[in-house]
Design an enzyme around this catalytic site. Structure first.
Site, PDB file in Angstrom:
ATOM      1  N   GLU A  77       6.598 -20.462  -1.057  1.00  0.00           N
ATOM      2  CA  GLU A  77       8.379 -19.293  -0.933  1.00  0.00           C
ATOM      3  C   GLU A  77       7.111 -18.232  -1.560  1.00  0.00           C
ATOM      4  O   GLU A  77       6.941 -18.927  -2.256  1.00  0.00           O
ATOM      5  CB  GLU A  77       9.345 -19.765  -1.087  1.00  0.00           C
ATOM      6  CG  GLU A  77       9.915 -21.154  -0.517  1.00  0.00           C
ATOM      7  CD  GLU A  77      11.618 -21.151  -1.189  1.00  0.00           C
ATOM      8  OE1 GLU A  77      11.768 -21.411   0.455  1.00  0.00           O
ATOM      9  OE2 GLU A  77      11.711 -20.448  -1.607  1.00  0.00           O
TER      10      GLU A  77
ATOM     11  N   HIS B  64      15.170 -17.892   2.201  1.00  0.00           N
ATOM     12  CA  HIS B  64      16.027 -18.831   1.819  1.00  0.00           C
ATOM     13  C   HIS B  64      17.253 -18.540   0.882  1.00  0.00           C
ATOM     14  O   HIS B  64      17.048 -17.442  -0.069  1.00  0.00           O
ATOM     15  CB  HIS B  64      14.800 -19.597   0.469  1.00  0.00           C
ATOM     16  CG  HIS B  64      15.601 -20.557  -0.821  1.00  0.00           C
ATOM     17  ND1 HIS B  64      14.965 -20.968  -1.008  1.00  0.00           N
ATOM     18  CD2 HIS B  64      16.580 -20.442  -0.259  1.00  0.00           C
ATOM     19  CE1 HIS B  64      15.238 -22.173  -1.940  1.00  0.00           C
ATOM     20  NE2 HIS B  64      16.552 -21.514  -1.494  1.00  0.00           N
TER      21      HIS B  64
ATOM     22  N   ARG C 236      16.280 -28.264   0.604  1.00  0.00           N
ATOM     23  CA  ARG C 236      14.587 -27.874  -0.385  1.00  0.00           C
ATOM     24  C   ARG C 236      13.323 -27.991   0.861  1.00  0.00           C
ATOM     25  O   ARG C 236      13.513 -29.124   0.945  1.00  0.00           O
ATOM     26  CB  ARG C 236      14.731 -28.757  -1.271  1.00  0.00           C
ATOM     27  CG  ARG C 236      14.876 -28.327  -2.336  1.00  0.00           C
ATOM     28  CD  ARG C 236      14.941 -26.333  -3.489  1.00  0.00           C
ATOM     29  NE  ARG C 236      15.192 -26.017  -4.641  1.00  0.00           N
ATOM     30  CZ  ARG C 236      16.711 -25.248  -4.245  1.00  0.00           C
ATOM     31  NH1 ARG C 236      16.637 -25.013  -3.043  1.00  0.00           N
ATOM     32  NH2 ARG C 236      17.045 -25.415  -5.534  1.00  0.00           N
TER      33      ARG C 236
END
Length: 332
Positions: free
Chosen positions: A275, A294, A246
């Site tokens: 993000e 991601h 994360r």
């Protein structure tokens, strides 16, 4: 804001709302909902007001990015379950959900192979400067100096912070490549010197000894900015940091400073505090960083499994069968 009905439900049928999702197809979710006789809707709701509008009559939510706060839960009186696409549930207020009798589910093991593969790929790419060399060749430069010194895998220490499913798989793959593997996990039994076949060391010792440090911890209050300026300073200046866990586990500003200041050799980063990463972000201007959006979780196999199981979790809880993937504050 409106929601698209993917599977119509009969009168009185349970309602599951996909609050937000950037996937390109929903065949797997539709198949599960149709087989269960559940009405399935798709929205792109992120804010509290949007969520309350599209999910006012929802029995279950399927969530990708939306924050499910106490306020949102209070505004959805029929809600029985929140099921998240993925492993992490840091976007859901677990304490508030538990207090309101709302189950929270994830898919904890769907991406084990994909994420561990990606972690190894980032480690090797960053360690050998492959992305930087590629850019050089494209610009007509055949150069060694840009990436010196490069060490070999055999004899280097690959440290894994967090020995859950993905951490264990990453450790095994690193060992297979010839790395000396070392690990740390707060869940390891007190006094243990090895766990899941991985030699253990203290948190600070792992940082000091790592040639590659690969992060595999959940994001919690305790792990937020687990690696900040002080911790990054413990790493060797020749070390490589890999993060597929994360973004919030690492203080991005401190990481940028360490990389730009020559206090850290390189980094391979798949997860980010913001993000998508903003255009022009300092990380994007550093030559010694490999960035991916991601997607460490992605393979065609894991993609299909994630979509199917996320909706199945919600359907199972609504049907009273419970789910094997219930998440609480204790087991997150």
């Amino acid at each position: 804001m409106s929601a698209e009905v993917l599977v119509p439900g009969a009168a009185g049928a349970p309602v599951v709302v996909i609050t937000d999702c950037d996937h390109d197809a929903f065949d797997a979710e539709i198949a599960v909902a149709r087989a269960a006789g559940v009405e399935l809707r798709l929205a792109q709701a992120r804010t509290r007001d949007e969520l309350l509008e599209v999910a006012a009559d929802a029995d279950g939510l399927v969530v990708q990015y939306a924050d499910i706060t106490a306020e949102v839960l209070d505004g959805l009186p029929r809600l029985r379950v929140v099921s998240r696409y993925g492993v992490g549930v840091d976007s859901v207020d677990l304490a508030a959900a538990a207090a309101r009798g709302v189950a929270v589910c994830n898919v904890p093991d769907y991406g084990t192979e994909a994420v561990s593969d990606h972690a190894i790929a980032l480690a090797l790419t960053a360690s050998r400067g492959i992305a930087r060399l590629d850019r050089g060749v494209r610009a007509g430069r055949f150069e060694l100096e840009a990436v010196r010194p490069v060490g070999q895998v055999r004899g280097s220490t690959f440290a894994v912070l967090g020995l859950g499913r993905i951490g264990q798989a990453t450790a095994a793959k690193a060992r297979g490549l010839g790395y000396e593997v070392l690990g740390h996990d707060v869940m390891a039994p007190e006094g243990a010197t090895e766990w899941h076949g991985v030699p253990l060391a203290s948190f600070e010792d792992v940082l000091r000894r790592a040639d590659v440090l690969s992060l595999h911890t959940p994001l919690t209050d305790a792990t937020h900015h687990l690696l900040g300026e002080r911790e990054l300073a413990l790493l060797k200046p020749t070390a490589v940091l890999v993060n597929t866990s994360r973004g919030g586990v690492v203080d991005t500003d401190a990481l940028v400073a360490a990389l730009a200041g020559g206090r850290l050799r390189a980094a391979g980063i798949d997860v980010h505090e913001q993000e998508p990463v903003p255009t022009g972000h300092p990380l994007t201007r550093l030559e010694n960083v490999v960035l991916t959006p991601h997607l460490a979780w992605y393979t065609e196999e894991s993609y299909a499994e994630l979509k199917r199981r996320t909706v199945q979790n919600a359907v199972d809880v609504i049907a009273g069968r419970g789910s094997a993937n219930l998440v609480t504050e204790d087991n997150r």
